[in-house]
Write a protein that holds these residues in place. Sequence first.
Motif, PDB file in Angstrom:
ATOM      1  N   THR A   1       0.851  -1.188   0.000  1.00  0.00           N
ATOM      2  CA  THR A   1       0.000   0.000   0.000  1.00  0.00           C
ATOM      3  C   THR A   1       0.886   1.237   0.000  1.00  0.00           C
ATOM      4  O   THR A   1       1.718   1.424   0.885  1.00  0.00           O
TER       5      THR A   1
ATOM      6  N   VAL B   1       3.539   0.003   2.657  1.00  0.00           N
ATOM      7  CA  VAL B   1       3.437  -0.873   3.820  1.00  0.00           C
ATOM      8  C   VAL B   1       2.641  -2.121   3.452  1.00  0.00           C
ATOM      9  O   VAL B   1       1.777  -2.085   2.577  1.00  0.00           O
ATOM     10  N   ILE B   2       2.958  -3.224   4.117  1.00  0.00           N
ATOM     11  CA  ILE B   2       2.171  -4.439   3.920  1.00  0.00           C
ATOM     12  C   ILE B   2       1.717  -4.966   5.280  1.00  0.00           C
ATOM     13  O   ILE B   2       2.183  -4.519   6.325  1.00  0.00           O
ATOM     14  N   ASN B   3       0.801  -5.915   5.208  1.00  0.00           N
ATOM     15  CA  ASN B   3       0.290  -6.553   6.412  1.00  0.00           C
ATOM     16  C   ASN B   3       1.079  -7.834   6.650  1.00  0.00           C
ATOM     17  O   ASN B   3       0.954  -8.791   5.903  1.00  0.00           O
TER      18      ASN B   3
ATOM     19  N   ILE C   1       1.750  -3.761  10.596  1.00  0.00           N
ATOM     20  CA  ILE C   1       1.896  -2.927   9.412  1.00  0.00           C
ATOM     21  C   ILE C   1       3.380  -2.636   9.242  1.00  0.00           C
ATOM     22  O   ILE C   1       3.989  -1.977  10.076  1.00  0.00           O
ATOM     23  N   VAL C   2       3.955  -3.144   8.180  1.00  0.00           N
ATOM     24  CA  VAL C   2       5.407  -3.153   8.040  1.00  0.00           C
ATOM     25  C   VAL C   2       5.824  -2.429   6.761  1.00  0.00           C
ATOM     26  O   VAL C   2       5.254  -2.677   5.699  1.00  0.00           O
ATOM     27  N   PRO C   3       6.779  -1.528   6.849  1.00  0.00           N
ATOM     28  CA  PRO C   3       7.223  -0.819   5.640  1.00  0.00           C
ATOM     29  C   PRO C   3       8.134  -1.702   4.769  1.00  0.00           C
ATOM     30  O   PRO C   3       8.856  -2.553   5.283  1.00  0.00           O
TER      31      PRO C   3
ATOM     32  N   GLN D   1      -6.614   2.810  -4.590  1.00  0.00           N
ATOM     33  CA  GLN D   1      -6.196   2.466  -3.242  1.00  0.00           C
ATOM     34  C   GLN D   1      -7.372   2.757  -2.308  1.00  0.00           C
ATOM     35  O   GLN D   1      -8.158   3.681  -2.561  1.00  0.00           O
TER      36      GLN D   1
ATOM     37  N   HIS E   1       6.306   0.214  13.266  1.00  0.00           N
ATOM     38  CA  HIS E   1       7.442  -0.253  12.472  1.00  0.00           C
ATOM     39  C   HIS E   1       7.933   0.793  11.476  1.00  0.00           C
ATOM     40  O   HIS E   1       8.904   0.588  10.791  1.00  0.00           O
TER      41      HIS E   1
ATOM     42  N   ILE F   1      -6.160  -3.322   8.407  1.00  0.00           N
ATOM     43  CA  ILE F   1      -6.059  -4.422   7.464  1.00  0.00           C
ATOM     44  C   ILE F   1      -7.451  -4.748   6.955  1.00  0.00           C
ATOM     45  O   ILE F   1      -8.374  -4.974   7.737  1.00  0.00           O
TER      46      ILE F   1
ATOM     47  N   GLY G   1      -6.852  -8.770   3.296  1.00  0.00           N
ATOM     48  CA  GLY G   1      -5.507  -8.835   3.852  1.00  0.00           C
ATOM     49  C   GLY G   1      -4.629  -7.660   3.471  1.00  0.00           C
ATOM     50  O   GLY G   1      -3.527  -7.523   3.965  1.00  0.00           O
TER      51      GLY G   1
ATOM     52  N   VAL H   1      -3.523  -3.597   3.136  1.00  0.00           N
ATOM     53  CA  VAL H   1      -3.462  -2.526   4.114  1.00  0.00           C
ATOM     54  C   VAL H   1      -4.159  -1.288   3.566  1.00  0.00           C
ATOM     55  O   VAL H   1      -3.977  -0.946   2.400  1.00  0.00           O
TER      56      VAL H   1
END
Lengths: 162, 654
Positions: A44, A56-58, A63-65, B515, B605, B617, B621, B623
Amino acid sequence: MTAVQQSSSSTMLAQEFLTFVLGDETYGLDIMTVKEIRGYESATKIANAPSYIKGVINLRGDIVPIIDLRIKFGIGEATYNEWTIVIMLNVKDRIVGIVVDSVSDVMNFDAEDIRPAPEFGVTFDSRYLHGLASMDEQMIIIVDIEELISSDELGLFDTAHA
Amino acid sequence: MDNLNQFNEVFFEEAQEHLETMETLLLAYDIDAPDIEDLNSVFRAAHSIKGGSGIFGFTAMTGLTHVMENMLDAARNQTLRLNSNLITVLLETVDVLKDVLDSYREENEIDWPMVEAAQATLEQAHANVMSTTKPDQETTEPQPNSAQEAQEAQDFGFFDDEPETNQVVSVSQEDDSFGFFDEETASVDTEEGFGFFEDVTETGVEDPSFGLFESETSPPVVDASEKSPQETVKSESAVVKKASKTGAETKTEATSIRVDTLKIDKLVNLVGELVITQSMLNLIGNDVQDSVMEKMQGALAELERNTREIQEAVMSVRMLPISFVFNRFPRLVRDLSVKLDKKIDLVIEGAATEIDKNLVEKISDPLTHLIRNSIDHGIEAPEQRLAKGKNETGTVILSAAQKGGEIVISISDDGAGLNRERILNKALENGISLPEPLTDEAIWQLIFAPGFSTAAEVTDVSGRGVGMDVVKRNIEALGGRVEIFSVPGMGATFQINLPLTLAIVDGMCVEASDQVFVIPLVNIVESIQPTKAQIKIIKNNPILWVREEYWPLVDIAQSLANDQAHSDLEKAIVVLVETAKSRFGLIVDGLVGQQQVVIKSLERHFRRVEGVAGATIMGDGSVALILDVESLTQFIQADIKGGMAHDSSAAIEF
């Protein structure tokens, strides 16, 4: 865990490195920082972020860059296909994913195997390098991934502003 | 005896509660019109701690509470009047007891000099009052003891009915057995036996605090002494059995249990995951084949309902009455008013308002700071107040209420109010840039500016570590905001608005530039597809004429997705949003649907992103970013914003 990480940044005893490929170059990073390796999936997008931050993804609820070092350091071509790999790293209690062209091997190096990097000819700033190691005629650039990921230059963490 | 450890834990918990009870009641104590029932409660609390600490060998607490108990007993028998000085001494003793309790709990070294000093102070204070106020009565020093024993006999009915005979016995016995037993019991090995003989225990338990034993029955003491020999045999099992039941006195409290907060947090996270999984299933459910479609849909609807209920139930577990925070302030106010020599009443309203547990912990410091501030700088000294024709006693009102999706906490004082000139001077002195236009509200906000020195703040009272900027930052970190209302001479109000919970938000999912974004439902006024007539152009930027008002627009695709701005507004959807400060429209491609989303931190993070409150989420799945409408205002074209602020209608030409 922490003991290992400490030794990685200070004394550099014999340890294992995960090697990966960016463009034509092979890099290595301390395997203890690796959380997992997974295929690339589209992220995203984050507004007004530099282009090397893919978004970022799940990751199972976190939520991780995801960052693409190829774009950041201009190594190779930033293509995304079914073989594109993301290495999930645990750095300073955070999770960050880095996009690489491929992951090759896990290698053992002693401290004396790693020679200081020359001041020129390397893409990364020497601050982020432990040095160079060679294995079967191949040169491997050992990256201080913790230093790199948490650097102000990447601007991944807020700490610089706070 | 490993079992004892677990009893120790129970004792610690209960002693803690008793100490809190004592503190609360002592604070509420009205010197002029003492409430005997309250005194009894305080006495019982002290007595319980004394008994319990004796049994478990926490002798440092036993001695202190013993002296305390004597004083309190004299007070409730009205042979001694508690004055504010004595209350202070008692409160200080409670503090010492808390320290001692912590030391025992953490198995630290006991600070004996501190304990002894506190005991001496307490005895001294007691003796002073006794000698000054009661010289003419026949009551002499030892007598509070006997009076107390007699009183216990009446209260708890475990002594034989002859206080006269008891007096002698119990006074001599007081030191080692705390008067729980009469002579017969004393013949048993007290230390071993106490609490392990079923019936002896029950007689001994006039004391609700042990909680390990049932206390509803108080059989005659004779009975106990007869039975005790054979009871010794099964002492262990008796204790275990009773421990599981908890005392009858505490039965009302037994409807609640203590749970590690980490477990609750985990539960909340898991429910969040469950919600996500459930919406994933919903998506899949739409694709299943006709044969099972209907059944599947039915089951999914059921699942959805159950999930929502679980979610609500779990969220409510985290809600605590705000009194958990408010209860610590009477003490603070009392201590401060003594220290500053001001007379202050603290009025607490809406203490039952429920608030997310995470907020409870985090709101405490900012509130403490604001209350200190009100007392320090707001309320004037008594002479000044009288001179101004105000009541000598200042009032600080601390109130909480739930308004919509927000908790509103306010701290009002009837003091001097904020001083406009001094704040302005101070700001100039410290090189803080002044807001434009210079409204009162903007000036009050200046005290939250970093570098607005608190040391020499408005009323020149120094000595506080943290600045108001920290208060504001802490509150904003919780997703809240602070507003100040002040009338010179009449007082000031600090109002804090906080979100009900930090974990879940009702949102409208919208699509822009392929998005999905989530707009918090609380901010949404209405969603419309603009008609040509509604679209106006000002300085090449579109604005919208809806609801008799001009709405500036923010294009999500352009501002948050690095994409092209919409060229044809008639094909787009505009979501009209409002915040406390502004109203504007968000241009999106389309609406996806309304849904509850679990807020996930981007900062965990990554880092903060402008215009984004967090991420969530989605069912598939992926974001989605949750928009922070408040901070999206910065994307409104500056010139339009200026134009809108000055004149909302006349300036429009096209």
